[in-house]
Design a protein around this motif. Structure first.
Motif, PDB file in Angstrom:
ATOM      1  N   ALA A 273      31.710  49.941  32.118  1.00  0.00           N
ATOM      2  CA  ALA A 273      31.341  48.758  31.578  1.00  0.00           C
ATOM      3  C   ALA A 273      30.953  48.609  30.165  1.00  0.00           C
ATOM      4  N   ASP A 274      31.157  49.621  29.441  1.00  0.00           N
ATOM      5  CA  ASP A 274      31.222  49.618  28.037  1.00  0.00           C
ATOM      6  C   ASP A 274      32.131  50.633  27.383  1.00  0.00           C
ATOM      7  N   ASP A 275      31.697  50.863  25.969  1.00  0.00           N
ATOM      8  CA  ASP A 275      32.580  51.927  25.505  1.00  0.00           C
ATOM      9  C   ASP A 275      31.895  53.175  25.267  1.00  0.00           C
ATOM     10  N   THR A 276      31.078  53.327  26.055  1.00  0.00           N
ATOM     11  CA  THR A 276      30.425  54.836  26.115  1.00  0.00           C
ATOM     12  C   THR A 276      31.060  55.499  27.317  1.00  0.00           C
ATOM     13  N   PRO A 277      31.615  56.696  26.758  1.00  0.00           N
ATOM     14  CA  PRO A 277      32.127  57.500  27.893  1.00  0.00           C
ATOM     15  C   PRO A 277      30.831  58.042  28.641  1.00  0.00           C
ATOM     16  N   GLY A 278      31.169  58.500  30.021  1.00  0.00           N
ATOM     17  CA  GLY A 278      30.170  58.706  30.872  1.00  0.00           C
ATOM     18  C   GLY A 278      28.893  57.520  31.219  1.00  0.00           C
ATOM     19  N   GLY A 279      29.029  56.599  30.410  1.00  0.00           N
ATOM     20  CA  GLY A 279      28.054  55.541  30.676  1.00  0.00           C
ATOM     21  C   GLY A 279      28.160  54.670  31.809  1.00  0.00           C
ATOM     22  N   PRO A 280      27.689  53.277  31.904  1.00  0.00           N
ATOM     23  CA  PRO A 280      27.643  52.794  33.050  1.00  0.00           C
ATOM     24  C   PRO A 280      29.073  52.150  33.503  1.00  0.00           C
ATOM     25  N   GLY A 281      29.543  51.953  34.792  1.00  0.00           N
ATOM     26  CA  GLY A 281      30.743  51.486  35.058  1.00  0.00           C
ATOM     27  C   GLY A 281      30.710  51.281  36.837  1.00  0.00           C
ATOM     28  N   TRP A 282      31.958  50.831  37.242  1.00  0.00           N
ATOM     29  CA  TRP A 282      31.909  50.403  38.477  1.00  0.00           C
ATOM     30  C   TRP A 282      32.872  51.310  39.176  1.00  0.00           C
ATOM     31  N   LEU A 283      32.956  51.493  40.556  1.00  0.00           N
ATOM     32  CA  LEU A 283      34.052  52.020  41.570  1.00  0.00           C
ATOM     33  C   LEU A 283      34.731  51.234  42.053  1.00  0.00           C
ATOM     34  N   LEU A 284      35.970  51.170  42.214  1.00  0.00           N
ATOM     35  CA  LEU A 284      36.949  50.368  42.726  1.00  0.00           C
ATOM     36  C   LEU A 284      37.836  50.926  43.754  1.00  0.00           C
ATOM     37  N   THR A 285      37.816  50.487  45.096  1.00  0.00           N
ATOM     38  CA  THR A 285      38.344  51.043  46.072  1.00  0.00           C
ATOM     39  C   THR A 285      39.019  50.189  47.299  1.00  0.00           C
ATOM     40  N   TYR A 286      40.000  50.089  47.676  1.00  0.00           N
ATOM     41  CA  TYR A 286      40.333  49.465  48.955  1.00  0.00           C
ATOM     42  C   TYR A 286      39.800  50.158  50.213  1.00  0.00           C
ATOM     43  N   VAL A 287      39.190  49.219  51.167  1.00  0.00           N
ATOM     44  CA  VAL A 287      38.594  49.492  52.386  1.00  0.00           C
ATOM     45  C   VAL A 287      39.375  48.729  53.493  1.00  0.00           C
ATOM     46  N   HIS A 288      39.616  49.658  54.585  1.00  0.00           N
ATOM     47  CA  HIS A 288      40.180  49.073  55.681  1.00  0.00           C
ATOM     48  C   HIS A 288      39.075  48.989  56.936  1.00  0.00           C
ATOM     49  N   ASP A 289      39.098  47.742  57.549  1.00  0.00           N
ATOM     50  CA  ASP A 289      38.312  47.531  58.692  1.00  0.00           C
ATOM     51  C   ASP A 289      38.964  47.493  59.839  1.00  0.00           C
TER      52      ASP A 289
ATOM     53  N   ALA B 293      38.127  47.029  62.942  1.00  0.00           N
ATOM     54  CA  ALA B 293      38.076  45.917  64.100  1.00  0.00           C
ATOM     55  C   ALA B 293      38.597  44.805  63.818  1.00  0.00           C
ATOM     56  N   THR B 294      39.130  44.393  62.482  1.00  0.00           N
ATOM     57  CA  THR B 294      39.697  43.228  62.315  1.00  0.00           C
ATOM     58  C   THR B 294      41.134  43.757  61.534  1.00  0.00           C
ATOM     59  N   ASP B 295      41.457  45.027  61.525  1.00  0.00           N
ATOM     60  CA  ASP B 295      42.634  45.401  61.095  1.00  0.00           C
ATOM     61  C   ASP B 295      42.926  44.603  59.554  1.00  0.00           C
ATOM     62  N   THR B 296      41.913  44.498  58.504  1.00  0.00           N
ATOM     63  CA  THR B 296      42.064  43.927  57.449  1.00  0.00           C
ATOM     64  C   THR B 296      41.496  44.910  56.269  1.00  0.00           C
ATOM     65  N   SER B 297      42.001  44.353  55.161  1.00  0.00           N
ATOM     66  CA  SER B 297      41.344  45.332  54.264  1.00  0.00           C
ATOM     67  C   SER B 297      40.947  44.566  53.119  1.00  0.00           C
ATOM     68  N   ASP B 298      39.655  45.335  52.358  1.00  0.00           N
ATOM     69  CA  ASP B 298      39.229  44.461  51.030  1.00  0.00           C
ATOM     70  C   ASP B 298      39.175  45.525  49.775  1.00  0.00           C
ATOM     71  N   LEU B 299      39.042  44.686  48.882  1.00  0.00           N
ATOM     72  CA  LEU B 299      38.728  45.504  47.462  1.00  0.00           C
ATOM     73  C   LEU B 299      37.441  45.637  47.238  1.00  0.00           C
ATOM     74  N   VAL B 300      36.667  46.730  47.321  1.00  0.00           N
ATOM     75  CA  VAL B 300      35.131  46.808  47.217  1.00  0.00           C
ATOM     76  C   VAL B 300      34.868  47.238  45.863  1.00  0.00           C
ATOM     77  N   ILE B 301      33.692  46.727  45.193  1.00  0.00           N
ATOM     78  CA  ILE B 301      33.326  47.297  43.889  1.00  0.00           C
ATOM     79  C   ILE B 301      31.970  47.547  44.046  1.00  0.00           C
ATOM     80  N   LEU B 302      31.379  48.617  43.423  1.00  0.00           N
ATOM     81  CA  LEU B 302      30.236  49.199  43.566  1.00  0.00           C
ATOM     82  C   LEU B 302      29.541  49.652  42.245  1.00  0.00           C
ATOM     83  N   ASP B 303      28.558  49.423  42.112  1.00  0.00           N
ATOM     84  CA  ASP B 303      27.913  49.963  40.821  1.00  0.00           C
ATOM     85  C   ASP B 303      27.828  51.443  40.736  1.00  0.00           C
TER      86      ASP B 303
END
Length: 439
Positions: free
Chosen positions: A379-395, A397-407
């Motif tokens: 999220a900023d220039d501080t190593p080890g600081g805040p940021g987000w996790l990005l991952t593809y998630v498969h569902d 039940a619908t056989d679809t996929s999302d890009l999910v972003i978490l804090d």
């Protein structure tokens, strides 16, 4: 009578059969406006819809473009290696290797302005990053003819020097392992053979400020093994091979450990002058149903011993950190709990480990929703600081996929944004958040 597909070709392990470009993807929640760039992830996707093993499918990179709080584009492209276009084999059966052949299906990284699709048997392949041409294949890359071995799919960038550290393995005769170093400009400046007893499958390694550490583990080459030509052989033994970065042609220390296997390292760091701390996702053996768990190895170079400790009893794979702390002490690491081919359903979750206190957090995606590896986006220039996790998630039940972003600091709170993708993304391996270069 219809034959059921092999586990690595069934469900969401099954390949998709075409390439797609889509724009203006629907979003639930709010994409952090600081995120401007591409999230890319590589994985096996056999274009003939068949392969002998999950690891042996043609590489396909799936990417989502984030900009101004929007998901502006999605692309998926096969990596057009010489094997993909011409059917060229890696090995000619007479002792020769064509390192421009291969699958390029394991990772995608950026170094010295190049986006590289990687597999550990071959040379990397360069992918285009020009607007409108993203993920098109430009060709193999051998560092101007200086690279003569394969390149690991898990290179590591030193945050101090910008150097890219990596290795090559896989020959049929010594040297079975070679350590390489490229400078920040992308020039290959060092190649040093490392003496190991035999040809083993060496997927990852460790980098610290002062050392490189190779894992010589008992998964040995055996061309008679179906699918992947490797087998578990605990009689080979297991050892950690330690080399000082400031003396790259100097002696290699070999420290024995209990037989095990490790696909992926979380991180490593020096602890004083004679101790190195390694974190790994460790399997008790290779090829069986037992899952991997988070372990810590503490190397005492003065005594030549290793203290081995299991830190968690939950399944975990695809461990990641804020890569700006590669080789340095880092407080937090992340890993995925999911399923492998034929393993049966495992609750899909992300784990956040506090490596200082031993505490952890967990986010479960819910029934039938399975995440892959989660890459860290700062999220900023501080190593080890805040940021987000990005991952593809498969569902399922619908056989679809999302890009999910978490804090990353509050994963238990759930997604801050979910991007609905225009196609299913099969389970795959590794990727990265690649921000646009600063102007």
């Amino acid at each position: 009578m219809t034959t059921a597909p092999a586990p690595h070709l069934a469900g969401n392990f099954a390949p998709v059969l075409d390439e797609l470009t889509a724009h203006d993807l629907p979003v639930t929640g709010a994409i952090p406006p600081e995120l401007t760039g591409w999230y890319l992830r590589n994985g096996p996707n056999p274009h003939a819809a068949a392969s002998a093993h999950w690891f042996l499918g043609d590489g396909m990179v799936h990417g989502v473009r984030l900009e101004g709080g929007r998901a502006t584009a999605y692309r998926n492209r096969w990596v057009r290696t010489k094997t993909f276009t011409d059917g060229a084999p890696l090995y000619d059966g007479r002792g020769g290797f064509d390192r421009t052949a291969g699958l390029a299906n394991t990772h995608v990284v950026r170094h010295a302005g190049r986006t590289l699709a990687l597999v550990e048997s071959s040379f990397p392949y360069v992918l285009d990053h020009r607007p409108g041409h993203e993920l098109e294949t430009l060709g193999p890359y051998d560092f101007g003819g200086r690279l003569t071995t394969a390149m690991t799919a898990h290179p590591k960038t030193c945050p101090t020097t910008g150097e890219l550290h990596f290795f090559g393995y896989g020959g049929l005769r010594p040297p079975y392992l070679t350590y390489h170093r490229a400078d920040a400009a992308g020039e290959l400046v060092l190649s040093r053979p490392i003496d190991v007893p035999g040809h083993t499958m060496m997927h990852d390694f460790h980098l610290t400020d002062a050392h490189v550490v190779f894992m010589d583990l008992p998964v040995v080459f055996d061309h008679t093994t179906p699918g992947m030509p490797y087998r578990w052989d605990p009689e080979y033994g297991a050892r950690l091979c330690v080399l000082r970065r400031d003396d790259p042609f100097g002696p290699v220390r070999r420290l024995p450990i209990d037989p095990c296997y490790v696909f992926h390292a979380l991180n490593a760091h020096d602890d004083g002058d004679d101790r190195i701390v390694l974190y790994v996702s460790r399997y008790a053996s290779y090829g069986g149903p037992a899952p991997a768990h988070l372990w810590r190895w503490t190397l005492d170079l003065s005594s030549g011993t290793v203290r081995e400790e299991q830190l968690d009893d939950r399944d975990c794979e695809f461990p990641r950190i804020d890569d700006r702390l590669a080789g340095r002490p880092t407080r937090f690491g992340h890993a995925t709990a999911a399923e492998g081919p034929g393993s049966g359903p495992v609750p899909g979750a992300l784990l956040r480990y506090d490596l200082e206190t031993g505490a952890s957090e967990r986010y479960d995606f819910g029934p039938g929703r399975t995440p892959g590896e989660a890459a860290f986006a700062p999220a900023d220039d501080t190593p080890g600081g805040p940021g987000w996790l990005l991952t593809y998630v498969h569902d399922a039940a619908t056989d679809t996929s999302d890009l999910v972003i978490l804090d990353a600091e509050e994963i238990a709170a759930g997604p801050v944004a979910t991007v609905r993708l225009p196609r299913r993304v099969p389970y795959g391996f590794h990727g990265n958040w690649l921000p646009d270069p600063a102007c």
